[in-house]
Design a protein around this motif. Sequence first.
Motif, PDB file in Angstrom:
ATOM      1  N   LEU A  93       2.328   1.895  -3.255  1.00 31.61           N
ATOM      2  CA  LEU A  93       1.340   2.470  -4.158  1.00 31.61           C
ATOM      3  C   LEU A  93       1.154   3.961  -3.876  1.00 31.61           C
ATOM      4  O   LEU A  93       1.061   4.768  -4.802  1.00 31.61           O
ATOM      5  CB  LEU A  93       0.003   1.756  -3.992  1.00 31.61           C
ATOM      6  N   VAL A  94       1.089   4.308  -2.602  1.00 34.68           N
ATOM      7  CA  VAL A  94       0.928   5.719  -2.242  1.00 34.68           C
ATOM      8  C   VAL A  94       2.116   6.532  -2.761  1.00 34.68           C
ATOM      9  O   VAL A  94       1.947   7.577  -3.402  1.00 34.68           O
ATOM     10  CB  VAL A  94       0.793   5.887  -0.711  1.00 34.68           C
ATOM     11  N   ALA A 136      -6.699   8.444  -4.820  1.00 30.39           N
ATOM     12  CA  ALA A 136      -6.169   7.105  -4.552  1.00 30.39           C
ATOM     13  C   ALA A 136      -5.248   7.146  -3.336  1.00 30.39           C
ATOM     14  O   ALA A 136      -5.301   6.271  -2.467  1.00 30.39           O
ATOM     15  CB  ALA A 136      -5.418   6.591  -5.768  1.00 30.39           C
ATOM     16  N   ARG A 172      -7.276   7.282  -0.205  1.00 27.43           N
ATOM     17  CA  ARG A 172      -7.936   6.032   0.127  1.00 27.43           C
ATOM     18  C   ARG A 172      -6.938   4.995   0.623  1.00 27.43           C
ATOM     19  O   ARG A 172      -7.245   4.182   1.491  1.00 27.43           O
ATOM     20  CB  ARG A 172      -8.656   5.467  -1.104  1.00 27.43           C
ATOM     21  N   LEU A 173      -5.736   5.008   0.033  1.00 23.07           N
ATOM     22  CA  LEU A 173      -4.776   3.945   0.319  1.00 23.07           C
ATOM     23  C   LEU A 173      -4.021   4.156   1.612  1.00 23.07           C
ATOM     24  O   LEU A 173      -3.527   3.234   2.217  1.00 23.07           O
ATOM     25  CB  LEU A 173      -3.762   3.839  -0.825  1.00 23.07           C
ATOM     26  N   ARG A 174      -3.928   5.434   1.999  1.00 23.85           N
ATOM     27  CA  ARG A 174      -3.078   5.718   3.145  1.00 23.85           C
ATOM     28  C   ARG A 174      -3.734   5.176   4.401  1.00 23.85           C
ATOM     29  O   ARG A 174      -4.893   5.437   4.661  1.00 23.85           O
ATOM     30  CB  ARG A 174      -2.864   7.217   3.260  1.00 23.85           C
ATOM     31  N   THR A 175      -2.981   4.401   5.196  1.00 20.77           N
ATOM     32  CA  THR A 175      -3.550   3.908   6.445  1.00 20.77           C
ATOM     33  C   THR A 175      -3.376   4.996   7.486  1.00 20.77           C
ATOM     34  O   THR A 175      -2.306   5.563   7.627  1.00 20.77           O
ATOM     35  CB  THR A 175      -2.854   2.632   6.907  1.00 20.77           C
ATOM     36  N   ARG A 231       0.820  -1.200   0.000  1.00 24.17           N
ATOM     37  CA  ARG A 231       0.000   0.000   0.000  1.00 24.17           C
ATOM     38  C   ARG A 231       0.854   1.250   0.000  1.00 24.17           C
ATOM     39  O   ARG A 231       0.607   2.193  -0.746  1.00 24.17           O
ATOM     40  CB  ARG A 231      -0.845   0.039   1.274  1.00 24.17           C
ATOM     41  N   HIS A 244      -3.584  -2.183   8.528  1.00 19.36           N
ATOM     42  CA  HIS A 244      -4.179  -2.105   7.191  1.00 19.36           C
ATOM     43  C   HIS A 244      -5.493  -2.864   7.106  1.00 19.36           C
ATOM     44  O   HIS A 244      -6.027  -3.068   6.031  1.00 19.36           O
ATOM     45  CB  HIS A 244      -3.190  -2.652   6.171  1.00 19.36           C
TER      46      HIS A 244
END
Lengths: 566, 385
Positions: free
Chosen positions: A490-491, A554, A557-560, A487, B115
């Motif tokens: 991707l970020v 994106a 959304r992807l960032r935790t 993830r 996650h």
Amino acid sequence: MRVKSLALLWMAPLGFLALFYFYPLGSILQLSFARSAGGAAGALLEALRSVAVREALWFTLWQAALSTLLTLLVGLPGAYLLARYQFRGKSWLMALASVPFVLPTPVVAAAFHALLGPRGWANQLLMSLLQLETPPIAFVNSLAAILAAHVFYNTTIVLRVVGDFWSRLDPRLWQAAQALGASRRQRFLRLTLPLLAPAIAAASLLVFIFDFTSFGVILLLGGPRFATLEVAIYQQATGLFNLPLAAALSLIQLVCTLSLTVIYSRLSARLSRPLSLRPRTYTQQRLRTWRTRLAAGLLAGALLVFFTLPLAALALRSVTSIEARSRLDRPAAPGLTLDYYRELGVNRRGSLFYVTPATAIAISLGYAAATVLLALALGLPVAWALARGGDAPLNRWLDPLLLLPLGTSAVTLGLGFIVALDRPPLDLRASPLLPPLAHTLVAFPFVVRSLAPALRSVRPRLRQAAAVLGASPWQALRRIELPIIGRALLVGAAFAFSISMGEFGATAVIARPEYPTIPIAIYRLLSLPGSLNYGQAMALSAILMAVTAGSILAIDRLRTGEGDEF
Amino acid sequence: MLQQRFFTRPKKGAGGGEDHTAQMGNHPGLQIVDIHKSFGSKLALAGVSLQVLPGEILAVLGPSGCGKSTLLHIIAGLETPERGRVLWDGVDLAGTPAHQRGFGLMFQDYALFPHMNVFQNVAFGLQMAGLPPAETQARVAETLALVNLPEMAQRDVNTLSGGEQQRVALGRALAPRPRLLMLDEPLGALDRALRERLLLELLAILRRLQQTAIYVTHDQEEAFSLADRVAVMQAGRIVQSGAPQDIYLHPATPFVARFLGMGNLIEGRVNTPGQVETALGALPLPGAQPGTGLVLLRPDAAELVAADAPLRAGRFRLQGELRACSFRGRTWQAEVVTRGVALRFELPAAGQVCAAGQPVTLEIDPVQALQWYPGAVSPESADLA
């Protein structure tokens, strides 16, 4: 982690910085000093003696100050609303407000063109309503356009920095002041302002820095009459080929931006000092009376219109042809059309040297891919070193170095490449690799900042927790570690991608004419006459807007949750 | 505060080490024998043995750094001991990796997967066990209801409060129905009020499931109110284990006494059997044999009396000055200086007025109040390090 392995991890990224940041910057310094007998100060003084330079510097300063003031005027009421009240659609407003900030300058310029330009909605509407032959609103190529675009860009900074700080100030302070006999005005002057002062100062300074180094907005919306230092460097370097003067201007720019950045980091460090900060749920109330509801509704509505109208105008304009009345252009049926998009790939002039916008898209994608690969390859070891080495002295010394390219104006970065990388051992002037290298410099810190927290959160603890819950080592790797790192990768990739797609300042200086990127193509199309060129600029801008907004979405959304280090 | 529960368990006297003699055989539940572990030159565990019966809750109580967490990690299979054995129902687990032991471990910092949302965290162990999705769904819902987190399944774990994260961690550990649940300072990261509430909830959940559990903590109140049996650890050893009330009434060593908040430890020497000479004077100590040692003067076993009241049989008195006094509801916490020695007492508050600076007379029943640790040296050696 041992010092040796830490040093090993830092080696490649530092080598990159040395080669593509410090060496070019050094070359700029050398060039500007070589010009004068008086050394460093002499070069600066000489540059400042020129009227053109003084004018550019003066304009840069006052337009930035004025823009900052206007941004505060728009942003502070909004910050109050977001900080103190809880209402439906608030998160939407916040999200929309931050959209402009991530858009490339050519897109924003095109958006204002679409709304208020001679071929924009407002003018076309007025012309057809009032039967006018010429556009009544002269917005583009004016100071107003520059200021509006700056406010459009940076209001979100005030909303975020001041609003966030405000939202965590304990409301009991105001109650206490009231109980002690302070009137509404006294509470504002003696409590609100002093408490918010550091946040307002930090936000203003950040806005000022962005306005000070503004390039695309000035070039595309201000027109030939206005030149900030950044634009002056660009003109000297690419139009007039006066590299020594460009270098001297860069030197002034560097001194200004670096000192502003240093002051900013001091200021924002003060912000993080705990000041009886409270959780937000505690400090915010609902809109109860109809009067607050009306006021809040009007304010939120105005902000909403301000943030979305230009972008909506752009999107709509890119699929509408409304200029059937013009005699110069190829007559087109008024109404919805996809012609502008269709024309992107057509070389209507049949010219050998004309690069179609579609080619620019391909080039941009190629550059972005290269930037993603390069930034990840360099960012991963650094993120690893930061995550595993913690507070090691090496990390503490080297980490701030990464941010230097962000504190250097884009055009200066570009100029450095031209000055330094045009001769052996590094002759990359003809190389199409130059833009991705510059983009990587800018994207690199963002990649590191998104990877490091994720790598830090992959603690052995999580592996153990998975094992106790029955996960085999392989399952733990597949279900825990890879997804977290994946993830973050991707970020980081999305950051690098959108930065590369939108970068304008450095690219404008170094891109070879036959390899334009999307922003460059938009710039060219906007400065060409004709409704087809205009429509293509709209279409290309709409595409770039969708791509950048999409990648930011994106990223969001992807960032935790916890990994927010910006 | 002290919750008394009476469970079927053999009555054990004060003093640890009875597990050393336990024979290896078909013991039900967990049995660990003579575990040794060191990290580099630092000895973490020096011969720990203990046993947990099915359905029993054992609290391991000790100061931080005493090796509690290491012990849990070894039982879970996350660390390998240098010596000693871990058995379940008599079967040695030496060759069984952590993920095949069927034990649950709740980490002190929860170690929630950042996650995954709440549902995915709780479902993780069930999916590892290969439970079909429908059943997993049902079991997660059931678990979330159990830990009082209904409607939270889709929440991002990073947005949860500390108490909510704690419940998710507990749910995640409970969901696969581990045969042994280990809790490593499960309430350590929470503030006091929340801790007390969650403690009661946790106890109710463990009881309802009849969960076999090891609960590691440095908080004696937590240990006493939750556990059937408490094992006190000091520097890698178990120094005492037994029922909470036994430990409270008869701390086996000066360390245990001090760790439980009983700080009145005075050096003494027995010259004539039955009497100990201390800085406080000669104190009656039935059964003491000649030698040196430490005397524990329990803070809760003294009574404030009028100086001219007649002395009751078998008791002795201390004269002193009240240095400080603070009201604690049912008791006064009093600091009394007697012959230059500062002592702390909890005096019954009923009908008494306590004011600093006044002279006081304390009457003490030596059988209840005094405990003799022959051979123990200065009180500082009972340091809580």
